[in-house]
Design a protein around this motif. Structure first.
Motif, PDB file in Angstrom:
ATOM      1  N   PRO A  13     -44.670 -21.003  39.622  1.00  0.00           N
ATOM      2  CA  PRO A  13     -43.785 -20.105  40.190  1.00  0.00           C
ATOM      3  C   PRO A  13     -44.097 -18.526  39.245  1.00  0.00           C
ATOM      4  N   GLY A  14     -45.317 -18.051  39.587  1.00  0.00           N
ATOM      5  CA  GLY A  14     -45.808 -17.079  38.716  1.00  0.00           C
ATOM      6  C   GLY A  14     -46.790 -17.191  37.627  1.00  0.00           C
ATOM      7  N   PRO A  15     -47.968 -16.628  37.664  1.00  0.00           N
ATOM      8  CA  PRO A  15     -48.622 -15.825  38.836  1.00  0.00           C
ATOM      9  C   PRO A  15     -48.856 -16.715  39.975  1.00  0.00           C
ATOM     10  N   SER A  16     -48.484 -16.212  41.208  1.00  0.00           N
ATOM     11  CA  SER A  16     -48.638 -16.717  42.364  1.00  0.00           C
ATOM     12  C   SER A  16     -50.220 -16.276  43.144  1.00  0.00           C
ATOM     13  N   THR A  17     -50.245 -17.108  44.152  1.00  0.00           N
ATOM     14  CA  THR A  17     -51.520 -17.082  44.937  1.00  0.00           C
ATOM     15  C   THR A  17     -51.660 -15.520  45.436  1.00  0.00           C
ATOM     16  N   ALA A 194     -37.640  -6.392  38.575  1.00  0.00           N
ATOM     17  CA  ALA A 194     -38.637  -7.446  39.036  1.00  0.00           C
ATOM     18  C   ALA A 194     -40.014  -7.170  38.421  1.00  0.00           C
ATOM     19  N   ALA A 195     -40.987  -7.920  38.902  1.00  0.00           N
ATOM     20  CA  ALA A 195     -42.381  -7.891  38.456  1.00  0.00           C
ATOM     21  C   ALA A 195     -43.174  -8.002  39.464  1.00  0.00           C
ATOM     22  N   SER A 196     -44.520  -7.894  39.137  1.00  0.00           N
ATOM     23  CA  SER A 196     -45.652  -7.683  40.134  1.00  0.00           C
ATOM     24  C   SER A 196     -45.991  -9.235  40.581  1.00  0.00           C
ATOM     25  N   GLN A 197     -45.960 -10.293  39.544  1.00  0.00           N
ATOM     26  CA  GLN A 197     -46.829 -11.499  39.655  1.00  0.00           C
ATOM     27  C   GLN A 197     -46.243 -12.721  40.760  1.00  0.00           C
ATOM     28  N   LYS A 198     -45.333 -12.346  41.422  1.00  0.00           N
ATOM     29  CA  LYS A 198     -44.482 -13.263  42.088  1.00  0.00           C
ATOM     30  C   LYS A 198     -44.642 -13.101  43.640  1.00  0.00           C
ATOM     31  N   GLY A 199     -43.252 -12.762  44.036  1.00  0.00           N
ATOM     32  CA  GLY A 199     -43.289 -12.431  45.851  1.00  0.00           C
ATOM     33  C   GLY A 199     -44.138 -11.254  46.021  1.00  0.00           C
ATOM     34  N   VAL A 202     -49.391  -9.828  43.155  1.00  0.00           N
ATOM     35  CA  VAL A 202     -50.265  -9.208  42.306  1.00  0.00           C
ATOM     36  C   VAL A 202     -50.516  -9.473  41.019  1.00  0.00           C
ATOM     37  N   PRO A 203     -51.453  -9.388  40.195  1.00  0.00           N
ATOM     38  CA  PRO A 203     -51.617 -10.142  38.968  1.00  0.00           C
ATOM     39  C   PRO A 203     -50.523  -9.945  38.018  1.00  0.00           C
ATOM     40  N   PRO A 204     -50.012 -10.411  37.012  1.00  0.00           N
ATOM     41  CA  PRO A 204     -49.061 -10.027  35.989  1.00  0.00           C
ATOM     42  C   PRO A 204     -49.467  -8.659  35.169  1.00  0.00           C
ATOM     43  N   GLY A 205     -48.509  -7.952  35.087  1.00  0.00           N
ATOM     44  CA  GLY A 205     -48.683  -6.826  34.326  1.00  0.00           C
ATOM     45  C   GLY A 205     -47.950  -5.483  34.607  1.00  0.00           C
ATOM     46  N   LEU A 206     -47.306  -5.559  35.727  1.00  0.00           N
ATOM     47  CA  LEU A 206     -46.198  -4.526  36.127  1.00  0.00           C
ATOM     48  C   LEU A 206     -44.729  -5.009  36.331  1.00  0.00           C
ATOM     49  N   GLY A 207     -44.045  -4.332  35.859  1.00  0.00           N
ATOM     50  CA  GLY A 207     -42.524  -4.544  35.850  1.00  0.00           C
ATOM     51  C   GLY A 207     -41.852  -3.379  36.489  1.00  0.00           C
ATOM     52  N   PHE A 208     -40.870  -3.889  37.163  1.00  0.00           N
ATOM     53  CA  PHE A 208     -40.050  -2.384  37.978  1.00  0.00           C
ATOM     54  C   PHE A 208     -38.407  -2.634  37.592  1.00  0.00           C
ATOM     55  N   VAL A 209     -37.953  -1.264  37.603  1.00  0.00           N
ATOM     56  CA  VAL A 209     -36.594  -1.412  37.518  1.00  0.00           C
ATOM     57  C   VAL A 209     -35.956  -0.172  38.663  1.00  0.00           C
ATOM     58  N   GLY A 255     -54.013  -2.890  44.013  1.00  0.00           N
ATOM     59  CA  GLY A 255     -53.576  -4.339  44.406  1.00  0.00           C
ATOM     60  C   GLY A 255     -52.094  -4.173  45.131  1.00  0.00           C
ATOM     61  N   LEU A 256     -51.229  -3.503  44.331  1.00  0.00           N
ATOM     62  CA  LEU A 256     -49.898  -3.612  44.803  1.00  0.00           C
ATOM     63  C   LEU A 256     -49.683  -2.652  46.083  1.00  0.00           C
ATOM     64  N   ASP A 257     -50.398  -1.560  46.285  1.00  0.00           N
ATOM     65  CA  ASP A 257     -50.387  -0.624  47.267  1.00  0.00           C
ATOM     66  C   ASP A 257     -50.922  -1.695  48.871  1.00  0.00           C
ATOM     67  N   GLU A 258     -51.981  -2.458  48.441  1.00  0.00           N
ATOM     68  CA  GLU A 258     -52.399  -3.253  49.453  1.00  0.00           C
ATOM     69  C   GLU A 258     -51.391  -4.330  49.899  1.00  0.00           C
ATOM     70  N   SER A 259     -50.803  -5.054  48.806  1.00  0.00           N
ATOM     71  CA  SER A 259     -49.899  -6.165  49.068  1.00  0.00           C
ATOM     72  C   SER A 259     -48.581  -5.650  49.591  1.00  0.00           C
ATOM     73  N   LEU A 260     -48.104  -4.261  49.312  1.00  0.00           N
ATOM     74  CA  LEU A 260     -46.926  -3.642  49.979  1.00  0.00           C
ATOM     75  C   LEU A 260     -47.176  -3.363  51.354  1.00  0.00           C
TER      76      LEU A 260
END
Length: 403
Positions: A13-17, A194-199, A202-209, A255-260
């Motif tokens: 359950p994270g980092p995900s594929t 939330a964070a970048s590495q699950k749903g 994107v690789p671990p390394g970004l956190g969001f509030v 990566g996040l721009d593409e995943s979103l």
């Protein structure tokens, strides 16, 4: 003879594929970090993070993992000596509460064990008892990654409202965002992490509030926040570096721009929620069938309380750990370890595992993981009921038919 050659499957359950498209988007030279493309990407990512939370709230981006996002949320909302009510339904609810305590918040805990969601009635009772309204916020996880329990966020909001208490509602969505249905504004959430590495894939390394106007106002009197964690310049930047408190995390942003884009503009959140629900039901069906002939059980008994992103389960007599090791060595599949279900180093600690089905996951990936699990149980002589894969395949067929 090992059959683990080929592409490995990380079913933790994270980092995900990560999608190949996300990896490809990250595989390019760094841009100018002061102006131009990076400004456009940062603004677009911030806007799309609000869309994925279904919210018009403010959002702050941190170069951090989920633990960093917890700390950011605490630092901005509280002053030392403030009080909070924490709803603990597993290891990650426990750690968020401990983080708040370590930072100087007085935390009152409501414990719900490792197999049950938070009870809104108990929350309402606790808030009614706080006649002086000293509790500044309620902390909860939407999905606890360790127990795989899914809490009813809207019901907790209703309990807060029924008590006529002004407490903020702060929700950890690290293991649920982009997997389970979540509606920040509709459910009355004031702060979300939330964070970048699950749903978000994107690789671990970004956190969001994310934070509401009510939380923004509450933060103005906080005496705990430091320059780096301060969410004000990140949410209301005048220059691009302020989004990140310094140098932009360039390749994570690519990566996040593409995943979103994949999440919001191509598959769409409603379909993503349905896909995750169908894959989760397949995993549950397999375990329920296996459990009819052995000492195997899902951690959460009631389907309505189970996460759609990860499934925690028990295989007795150390079967979970033996199966995990066999799968990684012999089949190229890595499952998640059990976290917080038993004391580390005890025999019981080897009885728990987790199967992730979050993010960039489809039917053949989930069925493949389950089939290799069944093969491993056969190889290790772990007693189990027959027909687990057929049951899982049946759920996949139903899910496709209902989509």
């Amino acid at each position: 003879m090992s059959l683990a050659q080929g592409r490995p499957y990380l079913a933790i359950p994270g980092p995900s594929t990560m999608p190949d498209r996300v990896l490809a988007a990250m595989h390019k030279p760094a841009p100018n970090i002061y102006e131009g493309e990076i400004e456009e990407i940062a603004a677009r990512v911030a806007a799309n993070l609000r869309r994925v939370a279904i919210s018009s709230s403010h959002v702050a981006i941190y170069i951090a993992n989920g633990h960093g996002a917890w700390e950011a949320s605490i630092a901005n909302v509280f002053s030392r000596g403030d009080k909070a009510l924490s709803l603990v339904t597993g290891r990650f609810g426990d750690i968020w509460a401990k983080s708040a305590t370590a930072m100087g918040v007085e935390v009152e805990r409501l414990e719900f064990g490792l197999k049950s969601p938070a009870d809104p009635a108990r929350v309402e009772e606790a808030l009614r008892a706080d006649t002086g309204h000293e509790l500044k916020a309620v902390l909860m996880t939407h999905v606890d990654t360790a127990t795989s329990v899914r809490n009813d966020v809207a019901a907790i909001r209703a309990a807060i409202d029924a008590s006529n208490h002004p407490a903020l509602l702060m929700v950890d969505c690290i293991a649920s965002l982009g997997c389970d249905e979540f509606r920040m504004d509709d459910w009355g959430v004031d702060v979300m992490v939330a964070a970048s590495q699950k749903g978000l894939m994107v690789p671990p390394g970004l956190g969001f509030v994310w934070f509401s106007d009510k939380a923004l106002e509450a933060s103005r009197s906080s005496n705990m926040v430091t320059p780096y964690w301060n969410w004000h310049p990140r949410a209301f930047p005048e220059m691009v570096y302020q989004y990140f408190g310094g140098t932009s995390p360039t390749h994570h942003l690519f990566g996040l721009d593409e995943s979103l884009k994949m999440i919001l503009d191509e598959e769409g959140l409603p379909h993503i929620w349905k896909r995750h629900a169908a894959l989760a039901r397949a995993v549950w069906a397999a375990f329920e069938t296996w459990g009819q002939g052995g000492d195997l059980a899902l951690n959460i008994a009631e389907p309505a309380h189970r996460a759609h992103s990860v499934t925690a389960a028990r295989i007795g007599n150390g079967g979970a750990e033996r199966l995990r090791k066999w799968l990684e060595a012999e089949a190229g599949v890595t499952l998640g370890i059990g976290l917080g279900m038993a004391e580390p180093g005890t025999p019981e600690a080897d009885d728990f595992l987790r199967v992730a089905h979050m993010g960039h996951v489809n039917a053949h990936m989930t069925l493949g993981a389950l089939a290799t699990m069944e093969a491993g149980m056969q190889a290790l002589n772990i007693p189990h009921g027959r027909g687990g894969i057929a049951a899982a395949a049946g759920e996949i067929a139903k899910g496709v038919a209902q989509a």
